[in-house]
Design a protein around this motif. Sequence first.
Motif, PDB file in Angstrom:
ATOM      1  N   ALA A 241       0.835  -1.207   0.000  1.00 39.26           N
ATOM      2  CA  ALA A 241       0.000   0.000   0.000  1.00 39.26           C
ATOM      3  C   ALA A 241       0.871   1.259   0.000  1.00 39.26           C
ATOM      4  CB  ALA A 241      -0.929  -0.009   1.210  1.00 39.26           C
ATOM      5  N   LEU A 242       1.955   1.241   0.778  1.00 37.59           N
ATOM      6  CA  LEU A 242       2.841   2.402   0.821  1.00 37.59           C
ATOM      7  C   LEU A 242       3.571   2.590  -0.511  1.00 37.59           C
ATOM      8  CD1 LEU A 242       4.255   1.867   4.419  1.00 37.59           C
ATOM      9  CD2 LEU A 242       2.794   3.753   3.679  1.00 37.59           C
ATOM     10  N   LEU A 243       3.945   1.489  -1.148  1.00 40.97           N
ATOM     11  CA  LEU A 243       4.605   1.593  -2.448  1.00 40.97           C
ATOM     12  C   LEU A 243       3.648   2.110  -3.515  1.00 40.97           C
ATOM     13  CD1 LEU A 243       6.717  -1.709  -2.472  1.00 40.97           C
ATOM     14  CD2 LEU A 243       7.441   0.587  -1.805  1.00 40.97           C
ATOM     15  N   LEU A 244       2.420   1.638  -3.502  1.00 45.54           N
ATOM     16  CA  LEU A 244       1.420   2.128  -4.454  1.00 45.54           C
ATOM     17  C   LEU A 244       1.160   3.617  -4.256  1.00 45.54           C
ATOM     18  CD1 LEU A 244      -1.125  -0.841  -4.394  1.00 45.54           C
ATOM     19  CD2 LEU A 244       0.109  -0.002  -6.419  1.00 45.54           C
ATOM     20  N   GLU A 245       1.100   4.042  -3.014  1.00 54.33           N
ATOM     21  CA  GLU A 245       0.879   5.457  -2.719  1.00 54.33           C
ATOM     22  C   GLU A 245       2.029   6.308  -3.249  1.00 54.33           C
ATOM     23  OE1 GLU A 245       0.644   8.290   1.265  1.00 54.33           O
ATOM     24  OE2 GLU A 245       0.113   6.162   1.417  1.00 54.33           O
ATOM     25  N   ALA A 246       3.270   5.835  -3.032  1.00 50.84           N
ATOM     26  CA  ALA A 246       4.438   6.580  -3.507  1.00 50.84           C
ATOM     27  C   ALA A 246       4.487   6.609  -5.034  1.00 50.84           C
ATOM     28  CB  ALA A 246       5.710   5.955  -2.948  1.00 50.84           C
ATOM     29  N   ARG A 247       4.124   5.503  -5.661  1.00 48.61           N
ATOM     30  CA  ARG A 247       4.137   5.456  -7.135  1.00 48.61           C
ATOM     31  C   ARG A 247       3.093   6.405  -7.701  1.00 48.61           C
ATOM     32  NH1 ARG A 247       6.207   5.878 -11.318  1.00 48.61           N
ATOM     33  NH2 ARG A 247       6.130   4.438 -13.086  1.00 48.61           N
ATOM     34  N   ALA A 248       1.924   6.456  -7.098  1.00 46.92           N
ATOM     35  CA  ALA A 248       0.870   7.353  -7.574  1.00 46.92           C
ATOM     36  C   ALA A 248       1.254   8.814  -7.374  1.00 46.92           C
ATOM     37  CB  ALA A 248      -0.433   7.044  -6.843  1.00 46.92           C
ATOM     38  N   ALA A 249       2.018   9.086  -6.325  1.00 44.36           N
ATOM     39  CA  ALA A 249       2.410  10.470  -6.034  1.00 44.36           C
ATOM     40  C   ALA A 249       3.458  10.984  -7.008  1.00 44.36           C
ATOM     41  CB  ALA A 249       2.929  10.571  -4.602  1.00 44.36           C
ATOM     42  N   ASP A 250       4.193  10.081  -7.659  1.00 43.70           N
ATOM     43  CA  ASP A 250       5.242  10.489  -8.600  1.00 43.70           C
ATOM     44  C   ASP A 250       5.232   9.557  -9.807  1.00 43.70           C
ATOM     45  OD1 ASP A 250       7.412  11.623  -9.821  1.00 43.70           O
ATOM     46  OD2 ASP A 250       8.882  11.022  -8.302  1.00 43.70           O
ATOM     47  N   PRO A 251       4.226   9.691 -10.674  1.00 43.98           N
ATOM     48  CA  PRO A 251       4.098   8.758 -11.805  1.00 43.98           C
ATOM     49  C   PRO A 251       5.226   8.859 -12.820  1.00 43.98           C
ATOM     50  CG  PRO A 251       2.500  10.543 -11.964  1.00 43.98           C
ATOM     51  CD  PRO A 251       3.114  10.644 -10.622  1.00 43.98           C
ATOM     52  N   GLU A 252       6.002   9.966 -12.797  1.00 41.80           N
ATOM     53  CA  GLU A 252       7.111  10.125 -13.740  1.00 41.80           C
ATOM     54  C   GLU A 252       8.414   9.518 -13.220  1.00 41.80           C
ATOM     55  OE1 GLU A 252       6.477  11.350 -16.742  1.00 41.80           O
ATOM     56  OE2 GLU A 252       4.408  11.446 -16.000  1.00 41.80           O
ATOM     57  N   ALA A 253       8.418   8.998 -12.005  1.00 39.45           N
ATOM     58  CA  ALA A 253       9.635   8.442 -11.423  1.00 39.45           C
ATOM     59  C   ALA A 253      10.141   7.257 -12.241  1.00 39.45           C
ATOM     60  CB  ALA A 253       9.387   8.017  -9.985  1.00 39.45           C
ATOM     61  N   THR A 254      11.457   7.111 -12.302  1.00 38.94           N
ATOM     62  CA  THR A 254      12.059   5.988 -13.021  1.00 38.94           C
ATOM     63  C   THR A 254      12.614   4.936 -12.072  1.00 38.94           C
ATOM     64  OG1 THR A 254      14.163   7.180 -13.129  1.00 38.94           O
ATOM     65  CG2 THR A 254      12.640   7.447 -14.997  1.00 38.94           C
ATOM     66  N   VAL A 255      12.572   5.204 -10.773  1.00 42.18           N
ATOM     67  CA  VAL A 255      12.983   4.246  -9.758  1.00 42.18           C
ATOM     68  C   VAL A 255      12.236   4.594  -8.477  1.00 42.18           C
ATOM     69  CG1 VAL A 255      14.940   5.629  -8.963  1.00 42.18           C
ATOM     70  CG2 VAL A 255      14.979   3.147  -8.626  1.00 42.18           C
ATOM     71  N   LEU A 256      11.998   3.594  -7.634  1.00 37.28           N
ATOM     72  CA  LEU A 256      11.320   3.808  -6.352  1.00 37.28           C
ATOM     73  C   LEU A 256      12.208   3.217  -5.255  1.00 37.28           C
ATOM     74  CD1 LEU A 256       8.875   4.727  -4.712  1.00 37.28           C
ATOM     75  CD2 LEU A 256       7.783   2.542  -5.232  1.00 37.28           C
ATOM     76  N   ARG A 257      12.530   4.044  -4.269  1.00 33.77           N
ATOM     77  CA  ARG A 257      13.391   3.592  -3.176  1.00 33.77           C
ATOM     78  C   ARG A 257      12.662   3.737  -1.843  1.00 33.77           C
ATOM     79  NH1 ARG A 257      18.393   2.651  -5.213  1.00 33.77           N
ATOM     80  NH2 ARG A 257      18.907   3.746  -7.159  1.00 33.77           N
ATOM     81  N   GLY A 258      12.777   2.724  -1.030  1.00 31.46           N
ATOM     82  CA  GLY A 258      12.176   2.738   0.300  1.00 31.46           C
ATOM     83  C   GLY A 258      13.168   2.228   1.318  1.00 31.46           C
ATOM     84  N   ARG A 259      12.820   2.376   2.581  1.00 30.94           N
ATOM     85  CA  ARG A 259      13.757   1.940   3.629  1.00 30.94           C
ATOM     86  C   ARG A 259      12.991   1.623   4.898  1.00 30.94           C
ATOM     87  NH1 ARG A 259      13.994   6.111   8.033  1.00 30.94           N
ATOM     88  NH2 ARG A 259      12.972   7.914   7.117  1.00 30.94           N
ATOM     89  N   GLY A 260      13.616   0.716   5.678  1.00 35.73           N
ATOM     90  CA  GLY A 260      13.128   0.474   7.026  1.00 35.73           C
ATOM     91  C   GLY A 260      12.219  -0.719   7.215  1.00 35.73           C
ATOM     92  N   TRP A 261      12.033  -1.575   6.190  1.00 32.59           N
ATOM     93  CA  TRP A 261      11.137  -2.721   6.384  1.00 32.59           C
ATOM     94  C   TRP A 261      11.733  -3.706   7.392  1.00 32.59           C
ATOM     95  CZ3 TRP A 261      13.012  -7.567   5.010  1.00 32.59           C
ATOM     96  CH2 TRP A 261      14.094  -7.589   4.124  1.00 32.59           C
ATOM     97  N   LEU A 262      10.839  -4.396   8.088  1.00 28.74           N
ATOM     98  CA  LEU A 262      11.224  -5.342   9.132  1.00 28.74           C
ATOM     99  C   LEU A 262      11.015  -6.775   8.649  1.00 28.74           C
ATOM    100  CD1 LEU A 262       9.483  -3.557  12.136  1.00 28.74           C
ATOM    101  CD2 LEU A 262      11.907  -3.448  11.524  1.00 28.74           C
ATOM    102  N   PHE A 263      11.917  -7.662   9.021  1.00 33.75           N
ATOM    103  CA  PHE A 263      11.819  -9.051   8.571  1.00 33.75           C
ATOM    104  C   PHE A 263      10.532  -9.720   9.045  1.00 33.75           C
ATOM    105  CE2 PHE A 263      16.276  -8.615   7.524  1.00 33.75           C
ATOM    106  CZ  PHE A 263      16.429  -9.480   6.449  1.00 33.75           C
TER     107      PHE A 263
END
Length: 541
Positions: free
Chosen positions: A94-116
């Motif tokens: 859900a967070l990745l979809l939100e970030a992708r929708a917020a910047d549809p022109e992006a050519t890469v998506l970077r995130g951080r902090g996920w827990l195992f």
Amino acid sequence: MTDLETTLYRNGRVFTADADARAAWADAFAVTGDTISWVGRPGDEAPAAEREVDLGGRLVLPGFADAHTHLLMMGAALGQVYLTEARSVDDIRALLLEARAADPEATVLRGRGWLFDAVPGGMPTAAMIDAAVADIPVYLDANDYHSCWVNTAALAELGIDRDTPDPIGGEIVRDTEGNATGLLLETAATQYAWAQRDAATTDADRDADVERTIGAYLATGVTGAVDMALDGFGLAALQRAQERRGGELPIRIAAHWLVTNTGDDAANIAQVEEAARRAAAPASPWLRVVGIKLILDGVIDACTAAMRQPYANGGNADPIWPVERLKPVVSAADAAGLQIAMHAIGDYASDIALDAIEEAVARNGDRPRRHRIEHLEYAAPGTAERMARLGVTASMQPVHSDPAIFDNWTAMLGDERVERAFPWREYEDAGALLAFSTDSPTAPHQALANMYVASTRGSALNPAIAAVQPQHAVPLDRAIAHATRDAAASVGDGEWRGRIAPGFAADFVVLDTDVFADAPAALLAAQVTETVMAGRTRYSR
């Protein structure tokens, strides 16, 4: 303010961080130029001053020194998708979809902090990300920054296929047919995902990262930082920030040059020689290279920390630096007068770190030295005493023990070792220097939140969670001293900064709340009203 002008700060509650409890508190102090010139208590006669500041009873602390951080990575992380609060793959998607929708022109998506433990079985796959974002490469750094989870497009961009070799000290996780799953562990993350990131990052990006970090630190009372794992990109960016300010910086930065294990002693020693050249540059109170950083093992959450006994799943991990490769590098760096900082989370890693230091002392003889071990999340009984004998600093991060992220750590060990997690009092009792830090961006950079965890063993991320192992907490005054006075001492600066004392650098922070009177909850609500470094206000709220 001229260099000779004196400012008198009065009517405050001033914690000096003096080791002598009788001198730990004052109610006034004076700053002349960039130095504290006087500290007073009730009844003391104040010096003449050109300017007076009425503190109105507010609390003053020495400026915090984040004794282990990653400055450019922190700045970059502040602009990435934050995933630590995601408790399931669906939450992450859900967070990745939100970030992708917020910047549809992006050519890469970077995130951080996920827990195992947010991923089934702790084994993330590219397909899990593809279900949300498949059209562009996605790179997600784990909360500990020792693993990178990528999607299929990123694997293609990196050129990782069935024939791609695992690097020394790392693993491209594969399925039963030999195909990469999308999880890159340890040096596989750094040599593939991070190398691609570095190649794609511009100087303008790095400059923006530095400015974000400086602004964030000053707003939270941090006046000094120790960058762990500096490279040429990072040093150049920090030098540009210094040039933009006429030759100084608003925080004091000491740095350790990253030395990686190539498997070849000559190539490893060449990296030490490069660090020595960097450290020999003209001394600056704002930016200097003081030593080298060696990453000896991984992390307990991913079962990549080197342990004496197996994990709960029966597995274990070899050190990234085998002792036969480690000892020549440590001896060479020690001979060059460099401070050696070694990442060692597992007890086997901390043992070989101390073995290497002992050999360096035997080879190089008696000389001033203050080496460090970073993290020490689980170290065997007796380690603290051995470190004290060798004069080795315990560099530890209270926020890594936050109960909100502790369950997976506990599950990976699954035995009595859990009861000795992050035992800060052992190092105090042994007489070892204990320096607190955040290791940002692997944890929140806010100094007061770090002090909350240190003094309670509660969760700064979710205060509703019960404290875990409160017997290891340290009183607030000692916690703050470890994050100010002792953090400065950890890089050899203990004689001139880290305390509010005559002759010390005028680096201090003013809070809107007396966190000693209203602790512990106040530590999560208090705000910095002013941050002063070298006698000048660098942040004002």
